[in-house]
Design an enzyme around this catalytic site. Sequence first.
Site, mmCIF file in Angstrom:
data_model
loop_
_atom_site.group_PDB
_atom_site.id
_atom_site.type_symbol
_atom_site.label_atom_id
_atom_site.label_comp_id
_atom_site.label_asym_id
_atom_site.label_seq_id
_atom_site.Cartn_x
_atom_site.Cartn_y
_atom_site.Cartn_z
ATOM 1 N N GLU A 669 0.853 -1.180 0.000
ATOM 2 C CA GLU A 669 0.000 0.000 0.000
ATOM 3 C C GLU A 669 0.885 1.225 0.000
ATOM 4 O O GLU A 669 1.852 1.284 0.754
ATOM 5 C CB GLU A 669 -0.888 0.009 1.245
ATOM 6 N N HIS A 698 -9.579 1.930 -0.882
ATOM 7 C CA HIS A 698 -10.452 2.111 0.283
ATOM 8 C C HIS A 698 -11.460 3.227 0.084
ATOM 9 O O HIS A 698 -12.302 3.456 0.926
ATOM 10 C CB HIS A 698 -9.613 2.350 1.539
#
Length: 756
Positions: A669, A698
Amino acid sequence: MAKLHNLGFPRIGENRQLKFALEHYWQGKIDQQTLQDNAQAIRAKNLKLQQHLDFAQVGDFSFYDHVLDTSFLLGNVPKRADRDGENTLDDYFRLARGQAPGDTSCCGIAAGEMTKWFDTNYHYIVPEFCQQTSFELNADKLIKQINEARAKGFVTKPVILGPVTYLWLGKAKDESNPLHLLDTLLPVYQQLLTKLAKLGIEWVQFDEPALVTDLDNEWLLAYRYAYQYLKERQVKILLTTYFGALASNLPTACQLPVDGIHLDAIKGKADIAQILPQLSEQQVLSLGVIDGRNIWKTELNKVLDFIEPIAEQLGDRLWLAPSCSLLHVPVDLDVENNIPEEVKNWLAFAKQKLNELTVLGKALKFGRESVATELAENTRCLVARTSSALVNNDAVRQAVQQVRAEDSQRQSPYPQRAVLQQSKLKLPRFPTTTIGSFPQTSEIRATRREFKQNKIDLSSYQQKIKTEIKQCIEIQEELQLDVLVHGEAERNDMVEYFGEQLSGFVFSQFGWVQSYGSRCVKPPIIYGDVSRQGSLTLDWTLYAQSLTKKPLKGMLSGPVTILNWSFVRDDQPRSETCQQIALAIRDEVIDLEAAGIGIIQIDEAALREGLPLRKSQWQDYLTWSVNAFKLSANGVQDSTQIHTHMCYSEFNDIIEAIANMDADVITIETSRSDMELLDVFDQFAYPNQIGPGVYDIHTPNIPTVDSIVQLMNSASERIPAERLWLNPDCGLKTRGWQEVTPALENMMAAAQILRQ
Ligand code: GLN
Ligand code: ZN
């Protein structure tokens, strides 16, 4: 006599009511009033469950995250979120997730950065600071909740994140030091205390868990300064610390002018003997004697042996509580029907833990005889657990004994492997792939549910999942991704799916724990020795590979992640349990390879979060956890490409351990923090291949081609382009196709540009 209290209760509701209400609100299916009504109903239930305690907890409820709540309470709301000019609930959701209902996907904002709450699997939204940050008290919501509880006759103890921990959790967006904001921040806390005093509140709980971490002098000074500043007040402060020992910070904590201190008596037991002689005559000591991080029954007699002498010494200045907020355990064991009775007898969820607290309270007050039946039953259950045949499996113990050091090593070093792999896989520059899962549509979830409830039989279940896999492969072919995945339609959760098939695990039906926002996980319970009964993923993987000529990436969850996202048995070291899991995954890896799968990803999403809070304990953890990963991965030939994936991993400080994992490719990430995470590669030459996540999955926002190209350019300044991959920053299961397809199209367009 000893007061009983709680530090916080799960806010999602025993049936995840909050999750569903939130998601319906975000989808525009219910209005804000209905959402508020749902929330109020949950709070009312929670209060009722705590009615036997001396205080009702208020302020532990949150629509998304209590740290974000604190930012709003203190008026620290970044401008980009303040669309309506008055910090409304929709501003709050914008900051939490990039969007509020009614915003279209094109005009969302950058969501606040999300990171792990200490060493838990809960995520908070990182407070944002800069030199000009100012604060302004906005306590209406808190006060409303206090009044709500009082109207029901409860004596309330509001919980507030303490000022120093609040600053400690945040991040400066410029070069400034958040500590310099103390002087601006403290008057707001002071105002809040005055407000609470006016309401007639006696005790306020100030959570200061940063006190169990390594703090340098500057932070210790900040503690002294802050609490000295708040000294003139009409309410009492209970300073709560949890998740570990105060240890080196204990002298500072003892000096703070607070009215009581709460210690984690599970993980910080060693502090207690030290702190006792330092308490003033008026100070309360609250002991967290019930484990708020695990689901095992408390050994009540053992706790009593320990606390009775302290109670003798402190009288009513001894309080009892769970070690930390019960946010980290499921709500209620009573509603579980599927856990075998024998195992169920060993467990306690939030509600049961509060009952244990009540028993302890009675025993202190009226003597152990007054709760003789409860204590005897408790002992009976715990004795049965130790000797249960369910727990012990000799074959597993032998296999662990026979592990050799070379089992954890690849045959050749990475450069040699890379050549062999490339000649087999023939991937283009900037290979494109995904992290594993594709959207979990309502049809997919319905299929799994119907199968679980025996409404459809095995063969029609398999047929339906195969149809999903086929569609998923077709879409990936159409997008022209280079390395395909089967999409994980059969998986409810990346850990639960594996645990369900391994022995030594048990599953609750409703044992949900909040992970972030409306997202909950249902951690498996590891109660016994772990072993693989048969193949875990082979059929689905081979079916998917049969549909495409492109390489298909087998997808497994790693041993450390399975461990860290489970409730783990507490009767042997975690490292031992981890090794057992590693052997089970290793067998699966070897089976996949033998069946012709040339790329295997072993997700270690949770490796970093298992790091102990204290640096002095890191090396030990990293040694055994990295070893467990390698044991699971490294039984393969050089030509097989091993991937691993990590999310939210700010691993600047553990980059060497990550490199030691020796995965051929790692996907990470990075996008939510502007590739800032890549800075580590300025100093450390990462030796193998890397896919820095090119967009944040997200949020529902669609990344532009440009932003992806830019991110990759900034990555290639640090890592040679020939070792870079393009991929989203995590699995896509929480997104809809209407977001995934355009996002991946843009990613592919970016790959074209980069290749040119
Ligand atoms: N393979 C998993 C998925 O794509 C990884 C999830 C994760 O990293 N949390 O869903
Ligand atoms: Zn991830």
